[in-house]
Scaffold this active site. Structure first.
Site, PDB file in Angstrom:
ATOM      1  CG  ASN A   1      -4.049  16.287  -0.720  1.00  0.00           C
ATOM      2  OD1 ASN A   1      -3.589  15.668   0.223  1.00  0.00           O
ATOM      3  ND2 ASN A   1      -5.350  16.325  -0.966  1.00  0.00           N
TER       4      ASN A   1
ATOM      5  CB  THR B   1      -2.072  13.841   4.174  1.00  0.00           C
ATOM      6  OG1 THR B   1      -2.471  12.714   3.404  1.00  0.00           O
ATOM      7  CG2 THR B   1      -0.609  13.710   4.547  1.00  0.00           C
TER       8      THR B   1
ATOM      9  N   GLY C   1      -2.592   8.362  -4.309  1.00  0.00           N
ATOM     10  CA  GLY C   1      -1.919   9.562  -4.806  1.00  0.00           C
ATOM     11  C   GLY C   1      -0.665   9.924  -4.026  1.00  0.00           C
ATOM     12  CG  ASP C   2       3.558  11.017  -2.958  1.00  0.00           C
ATOM     13  OD1 ASP C   2       3.435  10.841  -1.743  1.00  0.00           O
ATOM     14  OD2 ASP C   2       4.551  11.612  -3.436  1.00  0.00           O
TER      15      ASP C   2
ATOM     16  CE  LYS D   1       4.174   7.720   5.481  1.00  0.00           C
ATOM     17  NZ  LYS D   1       3.859   8.586   4.309  1.00  0.00           N
TER      18      LYS D   1
ATOM     19  CD  GLN E   1       3.307   4.803   2.204  1.00  0.00           C
ATOM     20  OE1 GLN E   1       3.873   5.612   1.494  1.00  0.00           O
ATOM     21  NE2 GLN E   1       2.228   5.103   2.911  1.00  0.00           N
TER      22      GLN E   1
ATOM     23  CB  SER F   1      -5.434   4.961   1.919  1.00  0.00           C
ATOM     24  OG  SER F   1      -5.235   6.030   1.033  1.00  0.00           O
TER      25      SER F   1
ATOM     26  CE  LYS G   1      -3.808   2.299   0.302  1.00  0.00           C
ATOM     27  NZ  LYS G   1      -3.381   2.996  -0.954  1.00  0.00           N
TER      28      LYS G   1
ATOM     29  CE  LYS H   1       4.862   7.447  -2.359  1.00  0.00           C
ATOM     30  NZ  LYS H   1       4.181   7.993  -1.165  1.00  0.00           N
TER      31      LYS H   1
HETATM   32  P1  NDP Z   1       0.914  17.834  -4.438  1.00  0.00           P
HETATM   33  O1  NDP Z   1       1.398  17.449  -5.766  1.00  0.00           O
HETATM   34  O2  NDP Z   1      -0.537  18.056  -4.211  1.00  0.00           O
HETATM   35  O3  NDP Z   1       1.654  19.153  -3.938  1.00  0.00           O
HETATM   36  C1  NDP Z   1       3.036  19.197  -3.843  1.00  0.00           C
HETATM   37  C2  NDP Z   1       3.451  20.594  -3.414  1.00  0.00           C
HETATM   38  O4  NDP Z   1       4.838  20.588  -3.117  1.00  0.00           O
HETATM   39  C3  NDP Z   1       3.267  21.624  -4.516  1.00  0.00           C
HETATM   40  O5  NDP Z   1       3.044  22.883  -3.919  1.00  0.00           O
HETATM   41  C4  NDP Z   1       4.603  21.574  -5.232  1.00  0.00           C
HETATM   42  O6  NDP Z   1       4.935  22.745  -5.946  1.00  0.00           O
HETATM   43  C5  NDP Z   1       5.543  21.389  -4.061  1.00  0.00           C
HETATM   44  N1  NDP Z   1       6.752  20.688  -4.520  1.00  0.00           N
HETATM   45  C6  NDP Z   1       6.804  19.469  -5.099  1.00  0.00           C
HETATM   46  N2  NDP Z   1       8.065  19.147  -5.430  1.00  0.00           N
HETATM   47  C7  NDP Z   1       8.810  20.200  -5.033  1.00  0.00           C
HETATM   48  C8  NDP Z   1      10.190  20.470  -5.082  1.00  0.00           C
HETATM   49  N3  NDP Z   1      11.056  19.592  -5.636  1.00  0.00           N
HETATM   50  N4  NDP Z   1      10.627  21.644  -4.562  1.00  0.00           N
HETATM   51  C9  NDP Z   1       9.758  22.538  -4.031  1.00  0.00           C
HETATM   52  N5  NDP Z   1       8.430  22.331  -3.960  1.00  0.00           N
HETATM   53  C10 NDP Z   1       7.969  21.178  -4.451  1.00  0.00           C
HETATM   54  O7  NDP Z   1       1.472  16.706  -3.436  1.00  0.00           O
HETATM   55  P2  NDP Z   1       0.999  16.333  -1.963  1.00  0.00           P
HETATM   56  O8  NDP Z   1       0.527  17.540  -1.258  1.00  0.00           O
HETATM   57  O9  NDP Z   1       0.127  15.154  -2.056  1.00  0.00           O
HETATM   58  O10 NDP Z   1       2.372  15.831  -1.327  1.00  0.00           O
HETATM   59  C11 NDP Z   1       3.247  16.695  -0.605  1.00  0.00           C
HETATM   60  C12 NDP Z   1       4.157  15.863   0.286  1.00  0.00           C
HETATM   61  O11 NDP Z   1       3.375  15.119   1.207  1.00  0.00           O
HETATM   62  C13 NDP Z   1       5.031  14.836  -0.444  1.00  0.00           C
HETATM   63  O12 NDP Z   1       6.260  14.721   0.230  1.00  0.00           O
HETATM   64  C14 NDP Z   1       4.243  13.546  -0.277  1.00  0.00           C
HETATM   65  O13 NDP Z   1       5.077  12.424  -0.360  1.00  0.00           O
HETATM   66  C15 NDP Z   1       3.705  13.735   1.133  1.00  0.00           C
HETATM   67  N6  NDP Z   1       2.541  12.946   1.487  1.00  0.00           N
HETATM   68  C16 NDP Z   1       1.403  12.980   0.732  1.00  0.00           C
HETATM   69  C17 NDP Z   1       0.301  12.246   1.122  1.00  0.00           C
HETATM   70  C18 NDP Z   1      -0.997  12.318   0.378  1.00  0.00           C
HETATM   71  O14 NDP Z   1      -1.950  11.691   0.821  1.00  0.00           O
HETATM   72  N7  NDP Z   1      -1.110  13.052  -0.704  1.00  0.00           N
HETATM   73  C19 NDP Z   1       0.339  11.380   2.293  1.00  0.00           C
HETATM   74  C20 NDP Z   1       1.561  11.472   3.062  1.00  0.00           C
HETATM   75  C21 NDP Z   1       2.605  12.219   2.637  1.00  0.00           C
HETATM   76  P3  NDP Z   1       4.844  22.756  -7.563  1.00  0.00           P
HETATM   77  O15 NDP Z   1       3.394  22.870  -7.854  1.00  0.00           O
HETATM   78  O16 NDP Z   1       5.637  23.928  -7.986  1.00  0.00           O
HETATM   79  O17 NDP Z   1       5.438  21.459  -8.028  1.00  0.00           O
HETATM   80  O1  2IT Z   2       3.147   9.017   1.463  1.00  0.00           O
HETATM   81  C1  2IT Z   2       1.994   8.579   1.675  1.00  0.00           C
HETATM   82  O2  2IT Z   2       1.684   8.045   2.744  1.00  0.00           O
HETATM   83  C2  2IT Z   2       0.983   8.734   0.619  1.00  0.00           C
HETATM   84  N1  2IT Z   2       1.284   9.324  -0.417  1.00  0.00           N
HETATM   85  C3  2IT Z   2      -0.394   8.150   0.798  1.00  0.00           C
HETATM   86  C4  2IT Z   2      -0.393   6.700   0.442  1.00  0.00           C
HETATM   87  C5  2IT Z   2      -1.751   6.042   0.402  1.00  0.00           C
HETATM   88  O3  2IT Z   2      -1.758   4.859   0.035  1.00  0.00           O
HETATM   89  O4  2IT Z   2      -2.770   6.654   0.728  1.00  0.00           O
END
Ligand code: NDP
Ligand code: 2IT
Length: 446
Positions: A240, A209, A165-166, A114, A111, A378, A90, A126
Site C-alpha cells: 500500500n 500514507t 490496516g498495516d 505520530k 503511534q 484515518s 488509534k 497497535k
Molecule cells: P503491505 O502489507 O501493503 O506491504 C508491505 C510491503 O513490505 C510488501 O511489499 C512486503 O513484501 C514488504 N515487507 C513486509 N515485511 C517485510 C520484511 N520482513 N522484509 C522485506 N519486505 C517486507 O503494508 P503497508 O504498505 O501498509 O506497510 C508498509 C510499512 O508502512 C509498514 O512498516 C507499516 O507499518 C508502515 N505504515 C503503513 C501505514 C498504512 O496506512 N498502511 C501507515 C503508516 C505506516 P511481501 O509481500 O513479500 O511480504
Molecule cells: O502505522 C500507521 O500509522 C498505520 N498503520 C495507520 C494507522 C491508522 O490507524 O490509520
C-alpha cells in the site's frame, strides 16, 4: 550514551525482556526527550516518560479458525492500548508471521507520538496477529478475521479504540473485520478506518500514507530550495505505502527506479511510470504475486534477496518494514549522493543508520513524522463518520497536504539546531511528546 538514557533504558530492558524492537524505539525517543525533560522539570516530576513507555492495557488472545481442509489452526491475537491522553486509542493491525509483543509495542509506542503530531485527537495503539495471509484463500482470510474480531470486538469502539490496516491488513481484511464487528454489536459505527468507500470509508485513505510521505519529503526538499523534478528515487516495498508513494513521486516529476518485496527487488532505470504501476497494483493487490514477475514482464533486472539501497539515487523512501536499512546501506546511500531519506515504513533505519544520516546532515524524515499521513486521514475518516457526511477526494487531499505541512513545521520548531540544521528526529519526538505530556499532567496520575 548519555548516562541518564542508559539508566532509563536499563529499567525498560529489565521490565520488558526480549522485546528488542520496543527497546530500540524507546531508546531513540528517550535520546531526544531526556535532555528536553531536564530543561522542563514538570515532565520529570510527573514521570511522564516512564508512564508513556508502559501500555495502558495489553490484550493477548487465542484466535482459532478452520482452514480450507477443515483443519483447526491457532494463531495469537494482540491489541496494545498504549496511550489515551489525547483521544481514543488509534492505530493499525498487522498480520505477519513475525508479529510478536515487542514489535507491536514498538509500533504502538511510535503511534502515540505520530498521532499527536497530526494535530487530531487520537491516542495510540497497535495490534495484529502472527497469522500469515500469504497463500491463504479469501475464505480462510475471512474465517480468520471473523475469529479475530470475535474476541477483539469487546475491547474496541468508535470512542474507545479504532483499529485500521498495516502490513498484511488492507481493504479486504478491514471489510471482513468490520462485517463481524457489526454482526456482533448490531451497530454501524466508525470502529475501524480504511473502510470501503461505499460503507463509511474516506476517499484518499488508501493513498494517504504514500502521498503524505511524498508531501513530507517535498517540504524537506523545499528547505534546501529543491523539489522532486528530475530526481531519481529508490522505494522499497510494493504494498500500500510503496504503491502510492510511487504514484505521487511520479506525478511530481520524480523517477522511481525500484520496487521490492520480501524476496528481492527490481531495478527499472527508465522509471516505474503510471502504466507499470498499474501492473504492480494488479500483481500485488489482486493476483497477490511476487515482484520478480515485473522483471520478467518488463525485461528489467531482478535482485534476489537484496534491498534497493545499492542503487544510486537522490532520494530514498523505505516503505516496507522495520530495520530495512542497515549501517552499510546508509553509508552507501550517502556515498552515492542520496540527500533525502523519507520513511514511509515505521522505524526502517537501524539506529546506526540514523546516525550516518544525521552526521552527513542530509534531510532525514523519521517515520513517525513522514508516514503520519495514513493515520491523519484515518482521523479524517473518523470525523466524516461522526458527521455522517463524506468529503470529496479534493477536500481530503487538501487537508492531508496541510496536515503534512503542519507536521513539518512542528519538526522545524522543535528540531532546528544552532547551526540551522533541522534534526527531524528530535523535532518529531519532542513535537509529538509535548501535547501528550501536557494532557497527562492535566488528567492527574492515571
Ligand atoms: P503491505 O502489507 O501493503 O506491504 C508491505 C510491503 O513490505 C510488501 O511489499 C512486503 O513484501 C514488504 N515487507 C513486509 N515485511 C517485510 C520484511 N520482513 N522484509 C522485506 N519486505 C517486507 O503494508 P503497508 O504498505 O501498509 O506497510 C508498509 C510499512 O508502512 C509498514 O512498516 C507499516 O507499518 C508502515 N505504515 C503503513 C501505514 C498504512 O496506512 N498502511 C501507515 C503508516 C505506516 P511481501 O509481500 O513479500 O511480504
Ligand atoms: O502505522 C500507521 O500509522 C498505520 N498503520 C495507520 C494507522 C491508522 O490507524 O490509520
Amino acid at each position: 550514551m548519555d548516562p541518564r538514557v542508559q539508566q532509563f533504558m536499563a529499567m525498560i530492558k529489565a521490565k520488558n525482556p526480549g522485546e528488542n524492537e520496543f527497546h530500540q524505539a524507546v531508546q531513540e525517543v528517550s535520546e531526544s526527550l531526556i535532555p528536553f525533560i531536564e530543561e522542563n522539570p514538570k515532565y520529570k516530576h510527573a514521570k511522564i516518560l516512564e508512564r508513556i513507555a508502559e501500555p495502558e492495557r495489553t490484550l493477548i488472545f487465542r484466535v482459532p479458525w478452520l482452514d480450507d481442509k477443515g483443519e483447526v489452526q491457532i494463531n495469537r491475537g494482540f491489541r496494545i492500548e498504549m496511550n489515551s491522553a489525547i483521544g481514543p486509542y488509534k492505530g493499525g493491525l498487522r498480520f505477519h508471521p513475525t508479529v510478536n509483543l515487542g514489535i507491536l509495542k514498538f509500533l504502538a509506542f511510535e503511534q502515540v507520538f505520530k498521532n499527536s503530531l497530526t494535530t487530531l485527537p487520537m491516542g495510540g495503539g497497535k495490534g495484529g496477529s502472527d497469522f500469515d495471509p500469504k497463500g491463504k484463500s479469501d475464505n480462510e482470510v475471512m474465517r480468520f478475521c471473523q475469529s479475530f474480531m470475535t474476541e477483539l470486538f469487546r475491547h474496541i469502539g468508535a470512542d474507545t479504540d479504532v483499529p485500521a490496516g498495516d502490513i498484511g491488513v488492507g481493504g479486504r481484511e478491514i471489510g471482513f473485520l468490520f462485517g463481524q464487528y457489526k454482526r456482533l454489536k448490531n451497530e454501524f459505527t466508525g470502529v475501524l478506518t480504511g473502510k470501503g468507500i461505499e460503507w463509511g470509508g474516506s476517499l484518499i485513505r488508501p493513498e494517504a500514507t504514500g502521498y503524505g510521505n511524498t508531501y513530507f519529503a517535498q517540504e524537506m526538499l523545499a528547505t534546501r530550495g529543491q523539489n522532486f523534478e528530475g530526481k531519481t528515487v529508490c522505494i522499497s516495498g510494493s504494498g500500500n505505502v510503496a504503491q502510492y508513494a510511487t504514484e505521487k513521486v511520479t506525478q511530481l516529476g520524480g523517477k522511481v527506479v525500484t520496487s521490492s518485496d520480501s524476496n528481492g527487488f527490481i531495478y527499472d532505470p527508465k522509471g516505474i511510470d503510471a502504466e507499470k504501476l498499474k501492473y504492480i497494483m494488479d500483481l500485488k493487490n489482486i493476483r497477490r504475486g511476487r515482484i520478480k514477475e515485473y522483471a520478467e514482464k518488463f525485461g528489467v533486472e531482478y535482485f534476489e534477496s537484496k534491498r534497493p539501497w545499492v542503487i544510486k539515487c537522490d532520494i530514498a523512501m523505505p516503505c516496507a518494514t522495520q530495520n530495512e536499512i542497515n549501517e552499510e546501506e546508509a553509508k552507501l546511500l550517502v556515498k552515492n549522493g542520496c540527500t533525502c531519506v523519507s520513511e514511509g515504513s515505521n522505524m526502517p533505519s537501524i539506529p546506526e543508520a540514523v546516525i550516518v544520516f544525521l552526521n552527513a546532515k542530509i534531510l532525514y524524515g523519521p517515520g513517525k513524522a513522514a508516514n503520519a499521513g495514513g493515520v491523519a486521514t484515518s482521523g479524517l475518516e473518523m470525523t466524516q463518520n461522526s458527521m455522517r457526511l463524506p468529503w470529496s477526494s479534493e477536500e481530503v487531499d487538501q487537508r492531508l497536504h496541510s496536515i503534512m505541512k503542519n507536521i513539518h513545521s512542528t519538526c522545524v520548531k522543535y528540531g532546528t539546531k544552532d547551526d540551522g540544521f533541522i534534526n527531524y528526529v528530535d523535532g518529531a519526538n519532542i513535537g509529538g511528546f509535548v501535547k501528550v505530556a501536557n494532557a497527562m499532567i492535566a488528567q492527574g496520575v492515571v
